[in-house]
Scaffold this motif. Structure first.
Motif, PDB file in Angstrom:
ATOM      1  N   LEU A 106       1.470 -11.802   7.905  1.00  0.00           N
ATOM      2  CA  LEU A 106       1.654 -13.249   7.886  1.00  0.00           C
ATOM      3  C   LEU A 106       3.045 -13.682   8.343  1.00  0.00           C
ATOM      4  N   THR A 107       3.981 -12.750   8.407  1.00  0.00           N
ATOM      5  CA  THR A 107       5.339 -13.046   8.872  1.00  0.00           C
ATOM      6  C   THR A 107       5.812 -11.916   9.774  1.00  0.00           C
ATOM      7  N   PHE A 108       6.890 -12.147  10.508  1.00  0.00           N
ATOM      8  CA  PHE A 108       7.424 -11.107  11.384  1.00  0.00           C
ATOM      9  C   PHE A 108       7.939  -9.897  10.591  1.00  0.00           C
ATOM     10  N   PRO A 109       8.717 -10.084   9.518  1.00  0.00           N
ATOM     11  CA  PRO A 109       9.127  -8.912   8.730  1.00  0.00           C
ATOM     12  C   PRO A 109       7.945  -8.137   8.158  1.00  0.00           C
ATOM     13  N   GLU A 110       6.900  -8.852   7.731  1.00  0.00           N
ATOM     14  CA  GLU A 110       5.716  -8.173   7.201  1.00  0.00           C
ATOM     15  C   GLU A 110       4.991  -7.405   8.308  1.00  0.00           C
ATOM     16  N   PHE A 111       4.998  -7.953   9.525  1.00  0.00           N
ATOM     17  CA  PHE A 111       4.411  -7.273  10.671  1.00  0.00           C
ATOM     18  C   PHE A 111       5.087  -5.922  10.890  1.00  0.00           C
ATOM     19  N   LEU A 112       6.415  -5.909  10.933  1.00  0.00           N
ATOM     20  CA  LEU A 112       7.152  -4.655  11.123  1.00  0.00           C
ATOM     21  C   LEU A 112       6.968  -3.724   9.935  1.00  0.00           C
ATOM     22  N   SER A 113       6.939  -4.297   8.746  1.00  0.00           N
ATOM     23  CA  SER A 113       6.783  -3.495   7.526  1.00  0.00           C
ATOM     24  C   SER A 113       5.443  -2.759   7.506  1.00  0.00           C
ATOM     25  N   LYS A 114       4.370  -3.473   7.816  1.00  0.00           N
ATOM     26  CA  LYS A 114       3.047  -2.848   7.787  1.00  0.00           C
ATOM     27  C   LYS A 114       2.850  -1.886   8.951  1.00  0.00           C
ATOM     28  N   ARG A 115       3.466  -2.203  10.091  1.00  0.00           N
ATOM     29  CA  ARG A 115       3.359  -1.295  11.242  1.00  0.00           C
ATOM     30  C   ARG A 115       3.977   0.054  10.923  1.00  0.00           C
ATOM     31  N   PHE A 116       5.097   0.057  10.190  1.00  0.00           N
ATOM     32  CA  PHE A 116       5.799   1.314   9.901  1.00  0.00           C
ATOM     33  C   PHE A 116       5.641   1.760   8.450  1.00  0.00           C
ATOM     34  N   ASN A 117       4.757   1.078   7.706  1.00  0.00           N
ATOM     35  CA  ASN A 117       4.486   1.473   6.320  1.00  0.00           C
ATOM     36  C   ASN A 117       5.788   1.575   5.513  1.00  0.00           C
ATOM     37  N   LYS A 119       8.232  -0.816   2.983  1.00  0.00           N
ATOM     38  CA  LYS A 119       8.624  -2.038   2.282  1.00  0.00           C
ATOM     39  C   LYS A 119      10.104  -2.355   2.516  1.00  0.00           C
ATOM     40  N   PHE A 120      10.910  -1.285   2.684  1.00  0.00           N
ATOM     41  CA  PHE A 120      12.335  -1.508   2.927  1.00  0.00           C
ATOM     42  C   PHE A 120      12.543  -2.382   4.160  1.00  0.00           C
ATOM     43  N   ILE A 121      11.761  -2.151   5.216  1.00  0.00           N
ATOM     44  CA  ILE A 121      11.895  -2.944   6.436  1.00  0.00           C
ATOM     45  C   ILE A 121      11.599  -4.410   6.157  1.00  0.00           C
ATOM     46  N   GLN A 122      10.595  -4.670   5.326  1.00  0.00           N
ATOM     47  CA  GLN A 122      10.265  -6.060   5.005  1.00  0.00           C
ATOM     48  C   GLN A 122      11.381  -6.711   4.197  1.00  0.00           C
ATOM     49  N   TYR A 123      11.898  -6.002   3.185  1.00  0.00           N
ATOM     50  CA  TYR A 123      12.978  -6.557   2.368  1.00  0.00           C
ATOM     51  C   TYR A 123      14.225  -6.795   3.210  1.00  0.00           C
ATOM     52  N   PHE A 124      14.616  -5.781   3.980  1.00  0.00           N
ATOM     53  CA  PHE A 124      15.853  -5.862   4.763  1.00  0.00           C
ATOM     54  C   PHE A 124      15.754  -6.952   5.827  1.00  0.00           C
ATOM     55  N   SER A 125      14.626  -6.985   6.540  1.00  0.00           N
ATOM     56  CA  SER A 125      14.443  -7.988   7.595  1.00  0.00           C
ATOM     57  C   SER A 125      14.396  -9.395   7.016  1.00  0.00           C
ATOM     58  N   GLY A 126      13.689  -9.559   5.898  1.00  0.00           N
ATOM     59  CA  GLY A 126      13.616 -10.863   5.257  1.00  0.00           C
ATOM     60  C   GLY A 126      14.984 -11.356   4.820  1.00  0.00           C
ATOM     61  N   LEU A 127      15.777 -10.478   4.221  1.00  0.00           N
ATOM     62  CA  LEU A 127      17.129 -10.852   3.798  1.00  0.00           C
ATOM     63  C   LEU A 127      18.025 -11.158   4.994  1.00  0.00           C
ATOM     64  N   LEU A 128      17.898 -10.367   6.044  1.00  0.00           N
ATOM     65  CA  LEU A 128      18.717 -10.579   7.238  1.00  0.00           C
ATOM     66  C   LEU A 128      18.446 -11.954   7.842  1.00  0.00           C
ATOM     67  N   ILE A 129      17.169 -12.313   7.956  1.00  0.00           N
ATOM     68  CA  ILE A 129      16.806 -13.632   8.496  1.00  0.00           C
ATOM     69  C   ILE A 129      17.317 -14.735   7.579  1.00  0.00           C
ATOM     70  N   SER A 366      10.878 -16.017   4.559  1.00  0.00           N
ATOM     71  CA  SER A 366      11.529 -14.700   4.537  1.00  0.00           C
ATOM     72  C   SER A 366      11.987 -14.334   3.132  1.00  0.00           C
ATOM     73  N   ILE A 367      12.686 -15.265   2.483  1.00  0.00           N
ATOM     74  CA  ILE A 367      13.184 -14.944   1.143  1.00  0.00           C
ATOM     75  C   ILE A 367      12.071 -14.984   0.103  1.00  0.00           C
ATOM     76  N   ALA A 368      11.087 -15.875   0.297  1.00  0.00           N
ATOM     77  CA  ALA A 368      10.019 -16.007  -0.697  1.00  0.00           C
ATOM     78  C   ALA A 368       8.919 -14.977  -0.485  1.00  0.00           C
ATOM     79  N   HIS A 369       8.296 -14.983   0.713  1.00  0.00           N
ATOM     80  CA  HIS A 369       7.154 -14.097   0.968  1.00  0.00           C
ATOM     81  C   HIS A 369       7.597 -12.654   1.205  1.00  0.00           C
ATOM     82  N   ASP A 370       8.649 -12.463   2.009  1.00  0.00           N
ATOM     83  CA  ASP A 370       9.032 -11.104   2.426  1.00  0.00           C
ATOM     84  C   ASP A 370       9.942 -10.391   1.436  1.00  0.00           C
ATOM     85  N   VAL A 371      10.568 -11.124   0.537  1.00  0.00           N
ATOM     86  CA  VAL A 371      11.415 -10.473  -0.464  1.00  0.00           C
ATOM     87  C   VAL A 371      10.810 -10.645  -1.861  1.00  0.00           C
ATOM     88  N   TYR A 372      10.794 -11.855  -2.359  1.00  0.00           N
ATOM     89  CA  TYR A 372      10.339 -12.073  -3.742  1.00  0.00           C
ATOM     90  C   TYR A 372       8.872 -11.684  -3.937  1.00  0.00           C
TER      91      TYR A 372
END
Length: 528
Positions: A106-117, A119-129, A366-372
Motif C-alpha cells: 500500500l506504500t512505497f516502503p511497504e513495497f520494498l519491505s515485502k519484496r525483500f522480506n 521489516k527493517f527496510i519498511q521501518y527505515f524507509s518510513g522514518l527516512l521519508i 510513512s510514520i503511521a502505516h510504515d512505522v507505527y
C-alpha cells in the motif's frame, strides 16, 4: 482584494472541498485511502503524477533560478520528460504496478519491505521519508505563500496557515483519492495558466527569436560575482568544471532530473492504476503536461531579465530585492494584467496544493502505516490520519523558520536523498532476482549515510550554512580543493549505494524460502 479575486478563490476552495468530500465518501478501507483502490484511470493518474511532480518549487523556485542561472536549466526539462515520464512510466511503472498488486503493498516502503522480506527496510524507509520530506513540503508551502503575499497582500505567515488548513482537510479525510481527484483538477488549471503565460511573454518581447536575442545581448550584465565562478550569460552554458557548472549540472539538473525516478510520492502512483494500458495512455498526457509547465517556468524566469531591464534598468534578481524566490511573483505582478495575475494565483495555488497534499499524505502514511502500524502489525485509517496531521504541523513550523531562497535548494536536497537511498534498491527490486535482503539493506543505509555525510561535511552550500563541520573541524568543509565543495552529494553517494547493493548481494544469499517466493513473484509479474 477585489470582488473578482474573492469570487475566484471562493469557487476554487469550494471545488477543492467538494472533491475532497466526494473522495471521502468513496474511501472505506486502507486500500482506498493509500492506493485509491487500484482503480485510477490514465487521465487522473497522469495529471496527479504531473501536478505532484511540478510544484511551486518548480515554478517559483526553479523558475527563479533560471532568472539567475540562465537557460542551461532547460536540460532539466529534457530529464523531467525522459526520466520522470517515459522511463518512469514505461520501464519502472509497469513492473511496480504488477509487483505491488501481487505483494498487496500500500506504500512505497511497504513495497520494498515485502519484496525483500524485511521489516527493517519498511521501518527505515518510513522514518527516512518522514524525517526528510518536511523540508521539501515546507519549501513548497513557502513558494505558494510568497506569491499570495506578493499578489493579494496577505501576511506571509497567515498565508502558510490558511493553505495548510485547506489542504489538510481533503488529505486527512479523502486520502489518496482526495489527493488524486483534486490533483487532476489542479493540474488542468496549471496547464492552462502556464500555457497562457508562455504565449504572453513571447508576445510581450516581440516573438521567440527576438526575445532570446535580447537576452543573449545582456550577457555583459550578468553579475560579476557569478562570472568569477564560471557563469557566461543567460543563454550560454557555464564554463565546464567551474563551481557554477557543478552547481547547475550536479545539483539542479542531475539531482532533480534523476532523483525524480525514486520519489516515494510518485512511485506509489503506479500502484493506483487499473492496468498497463492506463499507464501507456498516461505517458502522452504526462509528457505534454511536464513539458509545458517546466519549459514555461524556466523560460519566463530567464526572460524576465529582459523585461525588468527594459522597464526598470535592473536585472531580475535586483528587481526581486535579491530573493530568487520572488523573481517569478514580481514579474507576474509587474508585467501581466490583473486578470492574469488572478489566474496565475490559482495556477500557483494548484501547483502548491497538488504537491503538498501528496507530501502530507506520503509523510503521514510513512510514520503511521510504515512505522507505527507495521510494528503493531495492524492497519488503521485513524492512525494514518493522525500521522498526516503530524506531518502538516511539522511542515508549517518549518515554513515559518526556514530562510529565504530555500525553495529550489530544499527540493534538490530531498530529491537527492531519495535517489541515493531508494534508486539502486528500487531498480534491483524490479529487475534483478539475485538481489538479497542484506544487499537491499546495505544499499539503502549506505546511500543515506553517505548522502547525509556529504551534506554535513563536504557540500559547501549546505555544510557551511549548518556549521556542524565548522564546529567539529574548524573548517567550513572537509575538502576545499576543486571541485569537491560544489559536487552534489548525489554524485558521490549514488555510486556508493549501487556498489553496496550489488556487492553485498553477490556476497550473500537469500534463504531457500525467499528464493522460491521471489521466483513466484516474478512469474506472477510476467504472467499479469
Amino acid at each position: 482584494m477585489d470582488y473578482l479575486l474573492a469570487i475566484l478563490i471562493i469557487v476554487y476552495v469550494a471545488l477543492m472541498i467538494l472533491v475532497g468530500y466526494i473522495a471521502w465518501k468513496h474511501t472505506s478501507n486502507s486500500e482506498d485511502y493509500l492506493v485509491a483502490g487500484r482503480q485510477s484511470n490514465s487521465y487522473i493518474m497522469a495529471l496527479s503524477y504531473g501536478a505532484t511532480f511540478i510544484s511551486t518549487a518548480a515554478i517559483v523556485g526553479f523558475g527563479g533560478l533560471a532568472g539567475t542561472n540562465g537557460l542551461g536549466i532547460l536540460w532539466l526539462v529534457f530529464l523531467n520528460i525522459a526520466v520522470g515520464i517515459f522511463i518512469a512510466f514505461v520501464i519502472f511503472g509497469k513492473p511496480t504496478r504488477k509487483m505491488g498488486q501481487y505483494l498487496n503493498a500500500l506504500t512505497f516502503p511497504e513495497f520494498l519491505s515485502k519484496r525483500f522480506n524485511s521489516k527493517f527496510i519498511q521501518y527505515f524507509s518510513g522514518l527516512l521519508i518522514f524525517l526528510t520530506m518536511p523540508i521539501y513540503a515546507a519549501s513548497v508551502l513557502i513558494g505558494a505563500a510568497r506569491f499570495v503575499e506578493t499578489t493579494i497582500n496577505i501576511d506571509f505567515n497567515l498565508a502558510i496557515l490558511i493553505l495548510a488548513i485547506i489542504i489538510g482537510f481533503y488529505v486527512i479525510f479523502g486520502g489518496i483519492k482526495g489527493v488524486m481527484y483534486t490533483d487532476a483538477l489542479q493540474g488542468t488549471i496549471m496547464f492552462l495558466g502556464m500555457l497562457i503565460l508562455l504565449i504572453s511573454i513571447y508576445s510581450m518581447l516581440g516573438g521567440v527569436t527576438h526575445a532570446h536575442e535580447l537576452l543573449s545581448s545582456m550577457a555583459p550584465l550578468f553579475p560579476e560575482s557569478a562570472k568569477v565562478t564560471g557563469a557566461t550569460g543567460w543563454t550560454t552554458f557555464p564554463t565546464t568544471g567551474s563551481p557554477f557548472w557543478w552547481n547547475l549540472v550536479s545539483s539542479i539538473i542531475l539531482g532533480v532530473g534523476i532523483g525524480a525516478i525514486a520519489q516515494p510520492q510518485l512511485a506509489v502512483r503506479f500502484m493506483t492504476v487499473k492496468s498497463n494500458k492506463e499507464l501507456n495512455r498516461a505517458v502522452l498526457v504526462g509528457g505534454i503536461f511536464i513539458f509545458v509547465t517546466t519549459f514555461t517556468a524556466y523560460v519566463v524566469g530567464a526572460l524576465s531579465n529582459v523585461y525588468f531591464y527594459q522597464t526598470t534598468g535592473q536585472i531580475a534578481i535586483q528587481a526581486a530585492g535579491g530573493n530568487v524566490d520572488k523573481i517569478i511573483p514580481t514579474f507576474i505582478n509587474s508585467a501581466m494584467p490583473k486578470w492574469f495575475t488572478y489566474i496565475f494565483l490559482l495556477t500557483l495555488l494548484s501547483a502548491a496544493m497538488s504537491t503538498i497534499s501528496t507530501q502530507f499524505h506520503v509523510q503521514g502514511s510513512s510514520i503511521a502505516h510504515d512505522v507505527y502500524c507495521a510494528i503493531k502489525n495492524r492497519s488503521s485509517l485513524r492512525i494514518t490520519r493522525i500521522g498526516i496531521l503530524i506531518a502538516i504541523i511539522i511542515a508549517v513550523v518549518l515554513a515559518y523558520i526556514l530562510p529565504g531562497n530555500i525553495v529550489a535548494t530544499g527540493t534538490s536536497i530531498f530529491f537527492g536523498i531519495c535517489a541515493v537511498a531508494f534508486l539502486p534498491v528500487y531498480l534491483c527490486a524490479l529487475f534483478w532476482k539475485r538481489t538479497t535482503k542484506l544487499g537491499a539493506i546495505a544499499g539503502i543505509v549506505s546511500g543515506t549515510v553517505s548522502s547525509l555525510f556529504c551534506l554535513l561535511f563536504t557540500y559547501k552550500k549546505v555544510a557551511a550554512g549548518l556549521g556542524i563541520c565548522k564546529f567539529l573541524t574548524g573548517k567550513a568543509v572537509l575538502f576545499s580543493g576543486m571541485p569537491w565543495p560544489y559536487v552534489d552529494p548525489m554524485v558521490i553517494a549514488l555510486p556508493i549505494a549501487f556498489i553496496f547493493t550489488i556487492g553485498v548481494s553477490l556476497l550473500t544469499k537469500n534463504s531457500k524460502e525467499e528464493e522460491i517466493a521471489i521466483e513466484k513473484m516474478f512469474k506472477a509479474e510476467e504472467g499479469a
